[in-house]
Scaffold this active site. Structure first.
Site, PDB file in Angstrom:
ATOM      1  N   ARG A  19       0.820  -1.212   0.000  1.00  0.00           N
ATOM      2  CA  ARG A  19       0.000   0.000   0.000  1.00  0.00           C
ATOM      3  C   ARG A  19       0.853   1.261   0.000  1.00  0.00           C
ATOM      4  O   ARG A  19       0.387   2.341  -0.351  1.00  0.00           O
ATOM      5  CB  ARG A  19      -0.950   0.002   1.216  1.00  0.00           C
ATOM      6  CG  ARG A  19      -2.079   1.031   1.076  1.00  0.00           C
ATOM      7  CD  ARG A  19      -3.117   0.928   2.165  1.00  0.00           C
ATOM      8  NE  ARG A  19      -2.688   1.520   3.406  1.00  0.00           N
ATOM      9  CZ  ARG A  19      -2.450   0.859   4.528  1.00  0.00           C
ATOM     10  NH1 ARG A  19      -2.578  -0.458   4.568  1.00  0.00           N
ATOM     11  NH2 ARG A  19      -2.070   1.492   5.630  1.00  0.00           N
ATOM     12  N   TYR A  77     -16.055  16.770 -15.072  1.00  0.00           N
ATOM     13  CA  TYR A  77     -16.620  15.421 -15.078  1.00  0.00           C
ATOM     14  C   TYR A  77     -17.726  15.321 -14.032  1.00  0.00           C
ATOM     15  O   TYR A  77     -17.602  15.807 -12.910  1.00  0.00           O
ATOM     16  CB  TYR A  77     -15.507  14.407 -14.797  1.00  0.00           C
ATOM     17  CG  TYR A  77     -15.950  12.978 -14.674  1.00  0.00           C
ATOM     18  CD1 TYR A  77     -16.773  12.388 -15.623  1.00  0.00           C
ATOM     19  CD2 TYR A  77     -15.529  12.207 -13.598  1.00  0.00           C
ATOM     20  CE1 TYR A  77     -17.178  11.069 -15.497  1.00  0.00           C
ATOM     21  CE2 TYR A  77     -15.917  10.878 -13.467  1.00  0.00           C
ATOM     22  CZ  TYR A  77     -16.750  10.313 -14.420  1.00  0.00           C
ATOM     23  OH  TYR A  77     -17.139   9.010 -14.288  1.00  0.00           O
ATOM     24  N   ASP A 128      -7.559  18.759 -14.716  1.00  0.00           N
ATOM     25  CA  ASP A 128      -7.724  17.404 -15.232  1.00  0.00           C
ATOM     26  C   ASP A 128      -7.467  17.471 -16.730  1.00  0.00           C
ATOM     27  O   ASP A 128      -8.245  18.041 -17.490  1.00  0.00           O
ATOM     28  CB  ASP A 128      -9.149  16.912 -14.953  1.00  0.00           C
ATOM     29  CG  ASP A 128      -9.360  15.463 -15.386  1.00  0.00           C
ATOM     30  OD1 ASP A 128      -8.673  15.018 -16.324  1.00  0.00           O
ATOM     31  OD2 ASP A 128     -10.234  14.786 -14.815  1.00  0.00           O
ATOM     32  N   LYS A 156      -7.409   5.982 -19.646  1.00  0.00           N
ATOM     33  CA  LYS A 156      -7.748   6.383 -21.008  1.00  0.00           C
ATOM     34  C   LYS A 156      -6.519   6.337 -21.935  1.00  0.00           C
ATOM     35  O   LYS A 156      -5.990   5.282 -22.203  1.00  0.00           O
ATOM     36  CB  LYS A 156      -8.368   7.786 -20.978  1.00  0.00           C
ATOM     37  CG  LYS A 156      -9.473   7.959 -19.920  1.00  0.00           C
ATOM     38  CD  LYS A 156     -10.643   7.043 -20.120  1.00  0.00           C
ATOM     39  CE  LYS A 156     -11.862   7.413 -19.285  1.00  0.00           C
ATOM     40  NZ  LYS A 156     -11.683   7.417 -17.830  1.00  0.00           N
TER      41      LYS A 156
END
Length: 392
Positions: free
Chosen positions: A60, A113, A185, A210
Site C-alpha cells: 500500500r 466530469y 484534469d 484512457k
C-alpha cells in the site's frame, strides 16, 4: 534509469523510468506481485525506520512496478513528481482531501466530469469545505467567485462532452498571485497535446485508464506536479489505500511504450473524422477543437500540439432514432469510455445521464441527439463509412 528531459516524447515513453538492469536481466520492468516485502534482518528495519535506506515494506506504500510507471509519467508530463492511483476518481478525491481542510473554499467549472462535480458538491460539504461552481471559460465569474478562504481552483481542458478549452495563460493570470492552487484534469489532452504545468498550473491529473494506458484493459489515475504538492497527496493515499496494483502498473508501462505512436494516429484520425462528420447532412453540429467552427479553436491552436480523438456531434432526430443509429454500427463499439485503440461511442442522455429527467438533462446541455465518439486507431475512412451506413 529515470530518463533525460531532452529526449523526444516517444523515447521517454519507451525508456524513462524503466529499471534498465534489473536483477533478472529482463527487458521489461518486472511485475513485483507481492503485498509484503521482507527484511533480511533487524538492522534493515532499523535503517528504514530512521530513513537511512530507501526500500519497500508494504504494497500500500508503493512497489517497484508502480515507481517505474510513476517516473515514466513524470517525464512525459515534465513534472517533478507523480503518484499513481487505482482509478482517476481516486486520484481526484485523494488530491482534494490531501490538499484541503475544513473551512476552505474551492471553485470548480460547471462542465467538469460529472462525478467530480458530485464529489465537490455532495461530499466535500460534509467536511465543511465550500464549493462554488462557475461557468467554463467565464473568466470574470471565476475572479468574482474568489473568497478570502479560497484554496483551490479545479477544471478540465478539454472538457466532456463539448471539448471546451481553457485559456491557461488567462486562467493563471487570475489566480497566480493569490495563493490559490490551480488543478487541471488533462485527461482528454494528454501530455502529448498539452502540458499545463508549463503555463503555471500547479497540479495535473489524468485518468490513466484512457489515453495513457490506451488499451481499455486497466483502471488507473495519476497526479503530477512539484514534490512539495504531490507529497501530501501521496501521504494521504497511504491512509486511504487507493493504490494501483502491480499488474495494472505493468500494463500501464506496456501501454505507455506506444503512447507517442498512438497519439499521432489518434490526432490524425480525430481531425479527419471531425471534418467528415461536419459535412454530413444528418449531423447538425460537430464539436472538435481542430475545427474552425469550435468556439475555442484559436485557443486550442495556440496551446495544443494536437486536438485529440474525441469528436462530439449532434444527430438530427429524437432519442429513438439516435439509439437505432447506435445499434446499426458495425465497427464502432457502444461504450462509455475513451482513449483506447478501439473506437467507442456513447449517447450521454441514456448512458451517462440516465438518472436525470429530460428537463434536467437539457438544462445541463445534454440534448437528445448528442453523441460522443472516441475515435480509435482504425482507418479513419472505415470509421466514417461505419457512421454513414448507420445514419442511412
Amino acid at each position: 534509469m529515470k530518463g533525460d528531459k531532452d529526449w523526444g516524447i516517444s523515447t521517454k515513453a519507451v525508456h524513462a523510468g524503466e529499471i534498465r538492469y534489473n536483477e533478472y536481466g529482463s527487458v521489461t520492468t518486472p511485475i513485483v506481485q507481492t503485498s509484503t516485502f521482507i527484511f533480511k534482518n533487524i538492522d534493515e528495519i532499523k535503517k528504514l525506520a530512521v530513513g537511512a535506506v530507501e526500500r519497500f515494506e508494504y504494497g500500500r506504500y508503493g512497489h517497484p512496478t508502480q515507481i517505474a510507471a510513476e517516473h515514466k509519467l513524470a517525464f512525459l508530463e515534465g513534472a517533478e513528481d507523480a503518484v499513481l492511483f487505482s482509478s482517476g476518481m481516486s486520484a481526484i478525491t485523494t488530491t482534494l482531501f490531501g490538499l484541503l481542510k475544513s473551512g476552505d473554499h474551492i471553485i470548480i467549472t460547471d462542465d467538469a466530469y460529472r462525478r467530480t462535480l458530485e464529489f465537490c458538491k455532495a461530499c466535500l460539504v460534509k467536511f465543511d469545505i465550500e464549493c462554488t461552481v462557475v461557468k467554463m471559460c467565464d473568466y470574470e465569474a471565476m475572479e468574482k467567485a474568489i473568497k478570502p478562504n479560497t484554496r483551490l481552483f479545479f477544471s478540465e481542458s478539454p472538457t466532456n462532452p463539448y471539448l471546451n478549452i481553457m485559456d491557461l495563460e488567462r486562467l493563471i493570470g487570475i489566480f497566480k498571485d493569490k495563493g490559490i492552487l490551480v488543478v487541471s484534469d488533462s485527461t482528454f489532452a494528454t501530455p502529448y497535446n498539452q502540458k499545463p504545468l508549463e503555463y503555471g498550473v500547479d497540479i495535473v491529473i489524468h485518468s490513466a485508464t484512457k489515453y495513457l494506458a490506451g488499451h481499455n484493459d486497466l483502471l488507473s489515475g495519476v497526479v503530477l506536479g512539484s514534490k512539495k504538492l504531490v507529497e501530501p497527496v501521496r501521504e494521504f493515499l497511504k491512509i486511504t489505500g487507493g493504490v494501483i496494483d502491480p499488474n495494472s502498473a505493468y500494463l500501464l508501462i506496456r501501454g505507455l511504450k506506444t503512447f507517442g505512436l498512438r497519439m499521432e494516429r489518434l490526432n490524425e484520425n480525430g481531425q479527419i473524422v471531425a471534418e467528415g462528420l461536419e459535412r454530413h447532412p444528418k449531423i447538425s453540429r460537430v464539436y472538435y477543437p481542430g475545427l474552425p467552427s469550435h468556439p475555442h479553436h484559436d485557443v486550442a491552436k495556440a496551446q495544443m500540439k494536437g486536438f485529440g480523438a474525441v469528436v462530439t456531434f449532434e444527430v438530427e432526430g429524437d432519442c429513438e432514432y439516435v439509439l437505432n443509429f447506435l445499434s446499426r454500427l458495425k465497427i464502432i463499439n457502444i461504450g462509455p469510455s475513451l482513449g483506447g485503440v478501439e473506437s467507442l461511442i456513447t449517447h450521454p442522455a441514456t448512458i451517462s445521464y440516465y438518472d436525470k429527467t429530460r428537463k434536467e438533462r437539457l438544462a445541463l446541455g445534454i440534448k437528445d441527439g448528442l453523441i460522443r465518439l472516441a475515435v480509435g486507431v482504425e482507418n479513419a475512412e472505415d470509421i466514417i463509412a461505419d457512421i454513414e451506413q448507420a445514419l442511412a
